[in-house]
Design an enzyme around this catalytic site. Structure first.
Site, PDB file in Angstrom:
ATOM      1  N   ALA A 148      44.450 -42.448  64.362  1.00  0.00           N
ATOM      2  CA  ALA A 148      45.077 -41.365  63.489  1.00  0.00           C
ATOM      3  C   ALA A 148      44.727 -39.912  64.022  1.00  0.00           C
ATOM      4  CB  ALA A 148      44.907 -41.428  62.082  1.00  0.00           C
ATOM      5  N   GLY A 176      42.703 -46.362  63.772  1.00  0.00           N
ATOM      6  CA  GLY A 176      44.396 -46.536  63.633  1.00  0.00           C
ATOM      7  C   GLY A 176      44.884 -47.225  64.708  1.00  0.00           C
ATOM      8  N   GLU A 224      44.086 -50.655  64.531  1.00  0.00           N
ATOM      9  CA  GLU A 224      44.610 -51.487  63.492  1.00  0.00           C
ATOM     10  C   GLU A 224      46.066 -51.907  63.814  1.00  0.00           C
ATOM     11  OE1 GLU A 224      43.568 -48.357  60.651  1.00  0.00           O
ATOM     12  OE2 GLU A 224      43.068 -50.262  59.492  1.00  0.00           O
ATOM     13  N   GLU A 227      35.748 -45.511  61.849  1.00  0.00           N
ATOM     14  CA  GLU A 227      36.166 -44.862  60.484  1.00  0.00           C
ATOM     15  C   GLU A 227      34.697 -44.425  59.562  1.00  0.00           C
ATOM     16  OE1 GLU A 227      38.067 -47.114  61.426  1.00  0.00           O
ATOM     17  OE2 GLU A 227      40.014 -46.810  61.388  1.00  0.00           O
TER      18      GLU A 227
END
Ligand code: NAD
Length: 698
Positions: free
Chosen positions: A63, A104, A107, A127
């Site tokens: 992200a 992310g 993911e 994270e």
């Protein structure tokens, strides 16, 4: 276009691009565009399977962290939606991972059916290092691919692993050569008729899971800083006990709660600040390209030796020069020992150690500076010695070489004036041990050319340090603030606190080490000589006599086995009743009736002393932005990362509150030390906070 698609012989290929690291950034339209591309290919009867790939050197770094604080409520929604879309497709999807997939980015790859990566790829869910947990299915999909135990270890540590390891644990399905996209297309063709193989449909292998989860829980930091680790483990456990959908709901709830928690805000600020420090306002980014090829260091003492190790660790050749052959020999054996110890402890491969050793040369001859494009002076802290060295450097060093001084207290402008090329002179203030400490204060002299400054900042990055630019002043950013912090620690002793209470309160706040233990570690004699100088220079700013009394007893800290504490064999500090008595006696001599002092007061006084001096440093233009100060304190002085640095912390407390406490202190013991900085007052009254002074780069 952020996403392009084409069809290659029945395989739909989606390629997204958001240079340089392909963050899955909603504001750049990435997840939305991937979603549209996947839907279109899934609906196309020509397409049998899909490959999801990215442009550039890595698949995706995750992200975009800079977006988190803009709209926290909306940050995870597009990625979660994209996962739902992937789950709903009829055709299998293969992720083609080059370079790496983090957070992310990983993911997204976990939500496809198969993952192929280049052998050099790195994957991980880091994270927790940002005070959050994976929030787009990572805590549910990884355990279903790699088992609960592996997933718990990876997610709770935030550790990134290599592709071979990822293949072994089942996170990846295959490794590819150079052309991962072509291999992913071939792979997709081979599985085209087989239907979906979604990670959400797999069973979790829970072998060793409960043990690994319990172990990770045990390692989690206490209190709020450990919430992310515990939250990640809770989400994994929910996935085991409640199935994928229940687990996913838990993960989403925990992520959403942690995203706006204080530790996550602080950690995010530091993450962004450490990157922003290199983008100095007013410095042309194009200037940064000139990198250093060869280094020379003058002075082979504690600092010169540490700096040489740091330079060699980065793969750069370095020549260490000293006028004293015994000193040079000590440096040589210190280099040998440090490298040998790292190899012994398995931190360094034998061959890498040898390569580092081979990069470091030693010389008694100043002429050996020739050929170096970056010269660092680390001789005695004495202006006449510096003069002699810089005059010689002016004669001998290559034209265009950067001439850097490691001075901690002397005036860089005076040092520059010893040469006829002051534009090439800059300060590089390393912290001890220089091969370990991440901070490097880069001191910009009055005449330092922008090119020189840019080269010093690039050099900092080359040797994997965080370079922060400081103007010229006594103590630069870090030590100038440290002095006010210590001043309060000592006054607290005079008023009623004991050393162990001051240290414990600051350590509970999160400092890596309390102020008095820090002085014991650094060596009390250094502070003593500074205080002697201060007593002459600043008679109106008195210091407590307590540290001087301790020095007079020959107690210089750990190196003499005693300072504020006693140090036995293990180096563990033990409270010494003799020091308690000395402190109490000093209060009596000053006519002070000792009073109980709360831990809260200790933290307020020590931290607000930092904030007030920090504001003064900003007002004087010594630091460009509050974020530069925060980075200095987090990376050089053990200020808790999760609190974001002293200036960020002050904003979280609220500047009007900080100002009002400081005003309160002006009326109390040694109130003269608490004159509020103009900038603090102005910013508090404007109701904006220090953050507003960080500018765009934050
Ligand atoms: P040190 O005393 O350990 O080493 C200094 C070395 O310089 C000695 O080996 C000496 O032989 C050599 N030297 C002296 N004059 C010389 C000359 N004319 N030519 C060549 N070599 C010469 O000192 P140090 O602790 O490494 O500190 C070096 C510098 O770094 C100082 O300016 C100091 O203020 C600064 N500094 C020190 C620390 C620290 O924690 N020690 C931290 C930051 C900055």
């Amino acid at each position: 276009m952020p996403v392009e698609t084409h069809i290659e012989d029945g395989i739909g290929v989606v390629v997204f691009s958001n240079p340089p690291l392909n963050p899955i950034s909603a504001s750049a339209g990435i997840p939305q565009a991937i979603e549209a591309a996947l839907r279109a290919l899934d609906a196309d009867p020509q397409v049998k399977a899909i490959v999801l790939a990215a442009e550039g050197r890595m698949f995706s770094a995750g992200a975009d962290i800079a977006e988190f604080d803009k709209d926290p409520a909306a940050i995870a929604a597009p990625a979660r939606r994209l996962d739902d879309v992937l789950d709903g497709l009829a055709k299998p999807v293969v992720a083609a991972i080059q370079g790496g997939a983090l957070g992310g980015g990983l993911e997204l790859a976990l939500a496809t059916d198969y993952r192929i990566a280049t052998a050099d790829a790195k994957v991980g869910l880091p994270e927790v290092t940002l005070g959050i947990i994976p929030g787009a299915g990572g805590t549910q999909r990884l355990p279903r691919l790699a088992g609960a135990a592996q997933a718990a270890r990876m997610i709770s540590s935030g550790k990134v692993i290599g592709a071979h390891e990822a293949l072994r644990i089942g996170l990846l399905d295959a490794l590819a050569g150079d052309d991962v996209r072509a291999e992913a297309i071939a792979f997709a063709r081979s599985v085209a008729g087989e239907g979906r193989r979604r990670s959400r449909d797999r069973e979790i292998s829970n072998e060793g899971g409960p043990e690994a989860i319990a172990e990770a829980r045990g390692k989690a930091p206490r209190g709020a800083p450990g919430d992310a680790v515990r939250g990640a483990l809770d989400a994994i456990e929910a996935g085991i006990s409640q199935g994928f959908d229940g687990g996913l709901k838990s993960e989403y709830d925990i992520f959403d709660r942690l995203l706006v928690s204080e530790p996550a805000r602080g950690l995010r600020h530091v993450f962004l600040a450490e990157r922003a420090v290199a983008r100095l306002p007013g410095l042309d980014p194009a200037l940064k390209s000139a990198s250093t090829q060869a280094v020379a260091i003058i002075g082979s003492g504690t600092m010169g030796t540490g700096i040489a190790l740091a330079v060699a660790q980065a793969g750069l050749p370095v020549t260490v020069i000293d006028a004293n052959s015994a000193a040079l020999e000590r440096s040589r054996s210190s280099v040998e020992n440090t490298i040998a110890r790292s190899v012994e402890r398995g931190r360094l491969m034998e061959a890498t150690g040898q390569a580092q050793r081979a990069l470091i040369g030693f010389s008694l001859d100043m002429e050996a500076v020739r050929g170096a494009d970056f010269v660092i002076e680390a001789v005695f802290e004495d202006i006449s010695v510096k003069q002699q060295v810089f005059e010689a450097l002016d004669r001998l060093a290559d034209t265009g070489a950067v001439l850097a001084s490691n001075t901690s207290t002397l005036d860089v402008d005076r040092i520059a004036a010893f040469t006829k090329r002051p534009q090439s002179v800059v300060g590089t203030h390393f912290f001890s041990p220089a091969n370990i400490m991440r901070l490097l204060e880069v001191v910009r002299g009055e005449k330092t050319a922008p090119e020189t400054l840019a080269r010093a900042m690039t050099f900092a990055k080359q040797i994997r340090k965080v370079g922060v630019v400081s103007g010229v002043c006594d103590g630069f950013i870090g030590n100038r603030m440290f002095e006010e912090y210590l001043r309060q620690a000592y006054f607290l002793l005079e008023e009623g606190a004991l050393p162990q209470q001051v240290d414990a309160a600051m350590e509970a706040f999160g400092m890596a080490m309390g102020p008095l233990r820090t002085m014991d570690l650094a060596g009390q004699d250094i502070g003593w000589s500074i205080r002697k100088r201060r007593a002459v220079e600043q008679p109106d700013r008195p210091y407590s006599r307590i540290p001087d009394l301790i020095c007079e007893m020959g107690r210089f800290g750990q190196k003499t086995g005693a300072g504020y504490y006693l140090y036995g064999k293990g180096g563990k500090p033990e409270v010494d009743p003799a020091i308690d008595a000395l402190v109490v006696e000093e209060s009596r001599r000053l006519g002070i009736t000792r009073r109980p002092i709360s831990d809260e007061e200790i933290v307020e006084r020590c931290v607000y002393a930092l904030v007030n001096e920090g504001a003064r440093i900003l007002g004087d233009g010594i630091a460009a932005r509050p974020l530069d100060i925060d980075t200095v304190w987090v990376d050089g002085y053990g200020f808790p990362r999760f609190r974001g640095g002293p200036m960020f912390y002050a904003d979280r407390v609220g500047l009007p509150q900080v100002l009002s406490r400081i005003e309160n202190f002006t009326g109390a013991y040694q109130g003269w030390a608490w004159r509020p900085a103009d900038l603090l007052r102005r910013t508090a009254e404007a109701g904006t906070g220090f953050a507003a002074l960080n500018g765009e780069s934050a």
